[in-house]
Design a protein around this motif. Structure first.
Motif, PDB file in Angstrom:
ATOM      1  N   ALA A   1      -0.551   0.532  -4.736  1.00  0.00           N
ATOM      2  CA  ALA A   1      -0.309  -0.580  -3.814  1.00  0.00           C
ATOM      3  C   ALA A   1      -1.596  -1.359  -3.554  1.00  0.00           C
ATOM      4  O   ALA A   1      -1.580  -2.596  -3.507  1.00  0.00           O
ATOM      5  N   LEU A   2      -2.712  -0.655  -3.412  1.00  0.00           N
ATOM      6  CA  LEU A   2      -3.990  -1.334  -3.199  1.00  0.00           C
ATOM      7  C   LEU A   2      -4.419  -2.124  -4.430  1.00  0.00           C
ATOM      8  O   LEU A   2      -4.945  -3.232  -4.308  1.00  0.00           O
ATOM      9  N   ASP A   3      -4.184  -1.575  -5.608  1.00  0.00           N
ATOM     10  CA  ASP A   3      -4.497  -2.305  -6.843  1.00  0.00           C
ATOM     11  C   ASP A   3      -3.658  -3.575  -6.943  1.00  0.00           C
ATOM     12  O   ASP A   3      -4.157  -4.636  -7.333  1.00  0.00           O
ATOM     13  N   ALA A   4      -2.388  -3.485  -6.592  1.00  0.00           N
ATOM     14  CA  ALA A   4      -1.490  -4.637  -6.680  1.00  0.00           C
ATOM     15  C   ALA A   4      -1.861  -5.731  -5.678  1.00  0.00           C
ATOM     16  O   ALA A   4      -1.657  -6.913  -5.941  1.00  0.00           O
ATOM     17  N   SER A   5      -2.430  -5.335  -4.539  1.00  0.00           N
ATOM     18  CA  SER A   5      -2.774  -6.322  -3.511  1.00  0.00           C
ATOM     19  C   SER A   5      -4.223  -6.791  -3.611  1.00  0.00           C
ATOM     20  O   SER A   5      -4.686  -7.547  -2.758  1.00  0.00           O
ATOM     21  N   GLY A   6      -4.932  -6.320  -4.607  1.00  0.00           N
ATOM     22  CA  GLY A   6      -6.342  -6.705  -4.743  1.00  0.00           C
ATOM     23  C   GLY A   6      -7.241  -6.030  -3.729  1.00  0.00           C
ATOM     24  O   GLY A   6      -8.315  -6.543  -3.400  1.00  0.00           O
ATOM     25  N   GLY A   7      -6.811  -4.902  -3.208  1.00  0.00           N
ATOM     26  CA  GLY A   7      -7.625  -4.150  -2.257  1.00  0.00           C
ATOM     27  C   GLY A   7      -7.447  -4.573  -0.812  1.00  0.00           C
ATOM     28  O   GLY A   7      -8.079  -4.024   0.076  1.00  0.00           O
ATOM     29  N   LYS A   8      -6.576  -5.548  -0.555  1.00  0.00           N
ATOM     30  CA  LYS A   8      -6.348  -6.009   0.822  1.00  0.00           C
ATOM     31  C   LYS A   8      -5.231  -5.190   1.464  1.00  0.00           C
ATOM     32  O   LYS A   8      -4.161  -5.019   0.883  1.00  0.00           O
ATOM     33  N   ILE A   9      -5.508  -4.689   2.647  1.00  0.00           N
ATOM     34  CA  ILE A   9      -4.509  -3.932   3.390  1.00  0.00           C
ATOM     35  C   ILE A   9      -3.783  -4.904   4.305  1.00  0.00           C
ATOM     36  O   ILE A   9      -4.386  -5.514   5.186  1.00  0.00           O
ATOM     37  N   THR A  10      -2.492  -5.058   4.069  1.00  0.00           N
ATOM     38  CA  THR A  10      -1.679  -5.973   4.870  1.00  0.00           C
ATOM     39  C   THR A  10      -0.469  -5.229   5.412  1.00  0.00           C
ATOM     40  O   THR A  10      -0.163  -4.099   4.999  1.00  0.00           O
ATOM     41  N   TYR A  11       0.216  -5.887   6.318  1.00  0.00           N
ATOM     42  CA  TYR A  11       1.441  -5.308   6.883  1.00  0.00           C
ATOM     43  C   TYR A  11       2.474  -5.090   5.785  1.00  0.00           C
ATOM     44  O   TYR A  11       3.141  -4.054   5.750  1.00  0.00           O
ATOM     45  N   ASP A  12       2.608  -6.060   4.907  1.00  0.00           N
ATOM     46  CA  ASP A  12       3.585  -5.945   3.817  1.00  0.00           C
ATOM     47  C   ASP A  12       3.248  -4.789   2.882  1.00  0.00           C
ATOM     48  O   ASP A  12       4.143  -4.115   2.379  1.00  0.00           O
ATOM     49  N   LEU A  13       1.964  -4.560   2.657  1.00  0.00           N
ATOM     50  CA  LEU A  13       1.557  -3.429   1.808  1.00  0.00           C
ATOM     51  C   LEU A  13       1.993  -2.116   2.445  1.00  0.00           C
ATOM     52  O   LEU A  13       2.581  -1.263   1.778  1.00  0.00           O
ATOM     53  N   ILE A  14       1.750  -1.967   3.736  1.00  0.00           N
ATOM     54  CA  ILE A  14       2.120  -0.736   4.440  1.00  0.00           C
ATOM     55  C   ILE A  14       3.640  -0.566   4.443  1.00  0.00           C
ATOM     56  O   ILE A  14       4.155   0.533   4.222  1.00  0.00           O
ATOM     57  N   GLU A  15       4.376  -1.647   4.669  1.00  0.00           N
ATOM     58  CA  GLU A  15       5.838  -1.589   4.670  1.00  0.00           C
ATOM     59  C   GLU A  15       6.396  -1.224   3.299  1.00  0.00           C
ATOM     60  O   GLU A  15       7.483  -0.663   3.205  1.00  0.00           O
ATOM     61  N   GLY A  16       5.663  -1.526   2.237  1.00  0.00           N
ATOM     62  CA  GLY A  16       6.129  -1.239   0.885  1.00  0.00           C
ATOM     63  C   GLY A  16       5.877   0.181   0.425  1.00  0.00           C
ATOM     64  O   GLY A  16       6.314   0.565  -0.664  1.00  0.00           O
ATOM     65  N   LEU A  17       5.207   0.983   1.210  1.00  0.00           N
ATOM     66  CA  LEU A  17       4.908   2.370   0.841  1.00  0.00           C
ATOM     67  C   LEU A  17       6.111   3.256   1.189  1.00  0.00           C
ATOM     68  O   LEU A  17       6.177   3.869   2.246  1.00  0.00           O
ATOM     69  N   LYS A  18       7.069   3.315   0.286  1.00  0.00           N
ATOM     70  CA  LYS A  18       8.322   4.025   0.541  1.00  0.00           C
ATOM     71  C   LYS A  18       8.130   5.545   0.601  1.00  0.00           C
ATOM     72  O   LYS A  18       8.719   6.223   1.435  1.00  0.00           O
ATOM     73  N   TYR A  19       7.283   6.077  -0.275  1.00  0.00           N
ATOM     74  CA  TYR A  19       7.075   7.531  -0.265  1.00  0.00           C
ATOM     75  C   TYR A  19       6.342   7.958   1.007  1.00  0.00           C
ATOM     76  O   TYR A  19       6.664   8.999   1.593  1.00  0.00           O
TER      77      TYR A  19
END
Length: 76
Positions: free
Chosen positions: A48-66
């Motif tokens: 997820a961090l690789d896909a977002s370019g290392g930026k931690i966002t709300y959407d990134l956290i919401e996408g962590l299903k596991y």
């Protein structure tokens, strides 16, 4: 009357922190004893961090299903 309201508000505030701390502690305890879950969670976060370019966002956290499943299992 005002001190009672303040005391109740503080009690609710600190009670919320206690339950969160216990849940996170139990989640870490479970991961220490189950290396497979720990590795899978690390892989999901890294991807997820690789896909977002290392930026931690709300959407990134919401996408962590596991991670969501691990938290829900810790609550159970």
């Amino acid at each position: 009357m005002e001190p009672i309201l303040t005391a109740n508000a503080l009690m609710l505030f600190f009670a919320g922190f206690d339950t969160q701390a216990i849940t996170i502690t139990m989640m870490f305890h479970d991961m220490v004893h189950n290396e497979e879950v720990q590795n899978r969670l690390i892989e999901e976060v890294d991807e997820a961090l690789d896909a977002s370019g290392g930026k931690i966002t709300y959407d990134l956290i919401e996408g962590l299903k596991y991670m969501d499943m691990v938290f829900k299992e810790s609550f159970r």
